[in-house]
Design a protein around this motif. Structure first.
Motif, PDB file in Angstrom:
ATOM      1  N   CYS A  47       0.813  -1.222   0.000  1.00  0.00           N
ATOM      2  CA  CYS A  47       0.000   0.000   0.000  1.00  0.00           C
ATOM      3  C   CYS A  47       0.845   1.270   0.000  1.00  0.00           C
ATOM      4  CB  CYS A  47      -0.953  -0.014   1.191  1.00  0.00           C
ATOM      5  SG  CYS A  47      -2.295  -1.230   1.013  1.00  0.00           S
ATOM      6  N   ASN A  48       2.098   1.157  -0.309  1.00  0.00           N
ATOM      7  CA  ASN A  48       2.947   2.335  -0.490  1.00  0.00           C
ATOM      8  C   ASN A  48       2.907   2.759  -1.952  1.00  0.00           C
ATOM      9  OD1 ASN A  48       3.841   1.239   2.075  1.00  0.00           O
ATOM     10  ND2 ASN A  48       5.578   2.618   1.920  1.00  0.00           N
ATOM     11  N   PRO A  49       2.386   3.942  -2.251  1.00  0.00           N
ATOM     12  CA  PRO A  49       2.388   4.395  -3.655  1.00  0.00           C
ATOM     13  C   PRO A  49       3.814   4.558  -4.169  1.00  0.00           C
ATOM     14  CG  PRO A  49       1.724   6.170  -2.189  1.00  0.00           C
ATOM     15  CD  PRO A  49       1.793   4.933  -1.347  1.00  0.00           C
ATOM     16  N   LEU A  50       4.062   4.072  -5.375  1.00  0.00           N
ATOM     17  CA  LEU A  50       5.411   4.070  -5.932  1.00  0.00           C
ATOM     18  C   LEU A  50       5.538   5.044  -7.100  1.00  0.00           C
ATOM     19  CD1 LEU A  50       6.125   0.212  -5.917  1.00  0.00           C
ATOM     20  CD2 LEU A  50       6.616   1.890  -4.127  1.00  0.00           C
ATOM     21  N   VAL A  51       6.699   5.073  -7.712  1.00  0.00           N
ATOM     22  CA  VAL A  51       7.102   5.947  -8.814  1.00  0.00           C
ATOM     23  C   VAL A  51       6.673   7.387  -8.545  1.00  0.00           C
ATOM     24  CG1 VAL A  51       7.371   4.108 -10.505  1.00  0.00           C
ATOM     25  CG2 VAL A  51       5.139   5.166 -10.279  1.00  0.00           C
ATOM     26  N   GLN A  97      -3.920  16.830   3.921  1.00  0.00           N
ATOM     27  CA  GLN A  97      -4.422  15.989   5.011  1.00  0.00           C
ATOM     28  C   GLN A  97      -4.130  16.615   6.374  1.00  0.00           C
ATOM     29  OE1 GLN A  97      -2.614  12.176   4.214  1.00  0.00           O
ATOM     30  NE2 GLN A  97      -4.251  11.528   2.834  1.00  0.00           N
ATOM     31  N   ARG A  98      -3.022  17.342   6.466  1.00  0.00           N
ATOM     32  CA  ARG A  98      -2.722  18.027   7.730  1.00  0.00           C
ATOM     33  C   ARG A  98      -3.683  19.182   7.973  1.00  0.00           C
ATOM     34  NH1 ARG A  98       2.790  16.979   6.155  1.00  0.00           N
ATOM     35  NH2 ARG A  98       2.876  19.000   5.091  1.00  0.00           N
ATOM     36  N   GLN A  99      -4.260  19.732   6.899  1.00  0.00           N
ATOM     37  CA  GLN A  99      -5.145  20.890   7.025  1.00  0.00           C
ATOM     38  C   GLN A  99      -6.600  20.490   7.243  1.00  0.00           C
ATOM     39  OE1 GLN A  99      -4.561  23.070   3.405  1.00  0.00           O
ATOM     40  NE2 GLN A  99      -2.400  23.512   3.797  1.00  0.00           N
ATOM     41  N   THR A 100      -7.017  19.361   6.637  1.00  0.00           N
ATOM     42  CA  THR A 100      -8.433  18.992   6.624  1.00  0.00           C
ATOM     43  C   THR A 100      -8.608  17.540   7.056  1.00  0.00           C
ATOM     44  OG1 THR A 100      -8.687  20.478   4.737  1.00  0.00           O
ATOM     45  CG2 THR A 100     -10.536  18.997   5.209  1.00  0.00           C
ATOM     46  N   PRO A 101      -9.519  17.259   7.991  1.00  0.00           N
ATOM     47  CA  PRO A 101      -9.724  15.866   8.434  1.00  0.00           C
ATOM     48  C   PRO A 101     -10.452  15.008   7.392  1.00  0.00           C
ATOM     49  CG  PRO A 101     -11.255  17.344   9.534  1.00  0.00           C
ATOM     50  CD  PRO A 101     -10.320  18.211   8.783  1.00  0.00           C
ATOM     51  N   ALA A 102     -11.203  15.639   6.491  1.00  0.00           N
ATOM     52  CA  ALA A 102     -11.939  14.881   5.467  1.00  0.00           C
ATOM     53  C   ALA A 102     -11.825  15.615   4.133  1.00  0.00           C
ATOM     54  CB  ALA A 102     -13.401  14.712   5.871  1.00  0.00           C
ATOM     55  N   VAL A 142      -6.074   7.697   0.660  1.00  0.00           N
ATOM     56  CA  VAL A 142      -7.450   7.934   1.112  1.00  0.00           C
ATOM     57  C   VAL A 142      -7.629   7.432   2.548  1.00  0.00           C
ATOM     58  CG1 VAL A 142      -9.882   7.408   0.690  1.00  0.00           C
ATOM     59  CG2 VAL A 142      -8.334   7.836  -1.232  1.00  0.00           C
ATOM     60  N   ARG A 143      -8.024   8.352   3.441  1.00  0.00           N
ATOM     61  CA  ARG A 143      -8.284   8.018   4.846  1.00  0.00           C
ATOM     62  C   ARG A 143      -9.761   7.669   5.032  1.00  0.00           C
ATOM     63  NH1 ARG A 143      -6.358  13.724   6.994  1.00  0.00           N
ATOM     64  NH2 ARG A 143      -7.864  14.190   5.349  1.00  0.00           N
ATOM     65  N   CYS A 167      -6.236  -0.884  -0.311  1.00  0.00           N
ATOM     66  CA  CYS A 167      -5.407   0.137   0.335  1.00  0.00           C
ATOM     67  C   CYS A 167      -6.205   1.374   0.737  1.00  0.00           C
ATOM     68  CB  CYS A 167      -4.263   0.545  -0.589  1.00  0.00           C
ATOM     69  SG  CYS A 167      -3.117  -0.819  -0.960  1.00  0.00           S
ATOM     70  N   ALA A 168      -7.209   1.729  -0.047  1.00  0.00           N
ATOM     71  CA  ALA A 168      -8.027   2.911   0.277  1.00  0.00           C
ATOM     72  C   ALA A 168      -8.892   2.616   1.501  1.00  0.00           C
ATOM     73  CB  ALA A 168      -8.901   3.273  -0.911  1.00  0.00           C
ATOM     74  N   LYS A 169      -8.870   3.528   2.478  1.00  0.00           N
ATOM     75  CA  LYS A 169      -9.665   3.346   3.699  1.00  0.00           C
ATOM     76  C   LYS A 169     -11.007   4.069   3.634  1.00  0.00           C
ATOM     77  CE  LYS A 169      -5.613   2.659   6.653  1.00  0.00           C
ATOM     78  NZ  LYS A 169      -4.656   2.591   5.547  1.00  0.00           N
TER      79      LYS A 169
END
Length: 386
Positions: free
Chosen positions: A292-296, A312-317, A334-335, A365-367
């Motif tokens: 689940c680590n995005p590559l390239v 993501q640090r600025q907005t919870p959703a 995607v959280r 991988c997407a949550k």
């Protein structure tokens, strides 16, 4: 004689706009050259005489057959070679067609059959080839078949011509033999005068293909011999050029998609990749620790990754729209509170990227939820709510 140039126009266009460069209006060049061949062929005094056409076409076709599978060549080299080969081959066919032109009483019939031939050649590329081939095989196939349009010559073959036939076939077969039996044992170790095994191997392949190319040109006066050497050369070059392990290939209206595999020991070994022409559309490690680590160019250290992490640090959703799906690599960002919508024009890409047997970014991988909007993003985005 009319079908081959028509088919080649579409084959050349498809190849140069996917495997050479994805540039706007590049398709105009083959069309302009195709129409120019008619102008020259029907001239009372052709700007390029048929004898010169045959000479130049043999040289261009031999070189094109040798480099065609090597898509990593420079744009400045590939484009002129492919366009000149197409132009000279189409001109050769049209000049042969004009040479068979009947008297004026039958010209209507002549032009009818010429037009029908053009339709059949284009129809083969547009309707039949995408169904029966999983790659753009119609382009090299018709190039090879065009050799039979050349003069067949007499059946008295001299010793030099026989020798060149043997050299041409041996050179064409030499590259796949090297690739099959020698390449798996080649490493980047210095062996002679600082040259590595890989460099010496590449030199051996180059010598084989170069010898076959020269031999093909030297037997050009015998169409069947020229056809045989070019056919072997094309297959040999194709085998030598494929350095990645292509596991699957698909074809749709929008082009050819290839899934390949390579070894990257730093992230657990096998990595699966998806490419369209010369464009890599994402990669995924098969090791569960890295899956689940995005590559390239989707990795966290890239501009794409930095944008996701900053937002993501600025907005919870987040509500995210992505134009172009590829392997769906950005789904890994995607959280649980996020929503991601992909705008994708090719349904085949959606099918591949959402199948865990191929890629699992969107499914495992997407949550948060991942949705798809099928169609041209320039139109479908405009229909979205504010």
């Amino acid at each position: 004689l009319a079908a081959i140039p028509s088919s080649l126009m579409l084959g050349t266009t498809t190849y140069i706009t996917t495997d050479v460069a994805s540039a706007p209006f590049l398709w105009v060049l083959p069309l302009a050259l195709y129409l120019t061949t008619f102008v020259i062929a029907f001239q009372a005094r052709p700007a390029i005489p048929p004898d010169i056409t045959l000479l130049l076409q043999a040289a261009a076709l031999a070189v094109c057959s040798a480099i065609l599978p090597f898509s990593a060549n420079s744009f400045a080299m590939e484009l002129p070679v492919h366009l000149s080969t197409f132009f000279l081959t189409a001109l050769m066919c049209h000049q042969a067609l004009v040479a068979r032109r009947p008297d004026a009483a039958h010209l209507t019939e002549f032009y009818f059959w010429m037009s029908l031939g053009g339709v059949l050649g284009g129809s083969f590329n547009a309707f039949l080839a995408p169904v029966i081939f999983n790659n753009v095989w119609e382009y090299p196939l018709v190039l090879v078949l065009s050799c039979l349009v050349r003069p067949w010559g007499d059946w008295k073959i001299g010793g030099f011509t026989k020798a060149m036939l043997i050299v041409g076939v041996a050179g064409g077969l030499g590259s796949p033999v090297l690739s099959t039996f020698v390449a798996p044992h080649v490493y980047a170790k210095p062996v002679v005068a600082g040259f590595t095994q890989i460099q010496i191997f590449d030199l051996g392949v180059l010598v084989c293909l170069g010898a076959s190319t020269i031999a093909a040109f030297l037997v050009r006066s015998h169409a069947l011999l020229f056809f045989a050497v070019i056919a072997v050369l094309t297959m040999g070059a194709s085998t030598a050029a494929d350095r990645t392990s292509t596991t699957e290939s698909w074809r749709s209206f929008f082009g050819v998609l290839r899934q390949s595999r390579t070894e990257v020991p730093a992230i657990g070994g096998p990595v699966r990749m998806l490419s369209h022409g010369t464009t890599l559309h994402g990669a995924q490690a098969l090791d569960p620790r890295w899956r689940c680590n995005p590559l390239v160019y989707y990795a966290t250290s890239t501009p794409i990754g930095q944008v996701f992490l900053a937002k993501q640090r600025q907005t919870p959703a987040l509500r995210i729209g992505a134009v172009g799906l590829g392997t769906g690599s950005v789904s890994a960002y995607v959280r649980p509170g996020d929503r991601l919508t992909f705008f994708e024009i090719d349904p085949l890409v959606i099918r591949i990227s959402s199948d865990p047997n191929h890629f699992s970014y969107t499914t495992r991988c997407a949550k948060g939820p991942v949705n798809y909007v099928l169609g041209d993003a320039r139109l479908s985005l405009a229909q979205q709510p504010a």
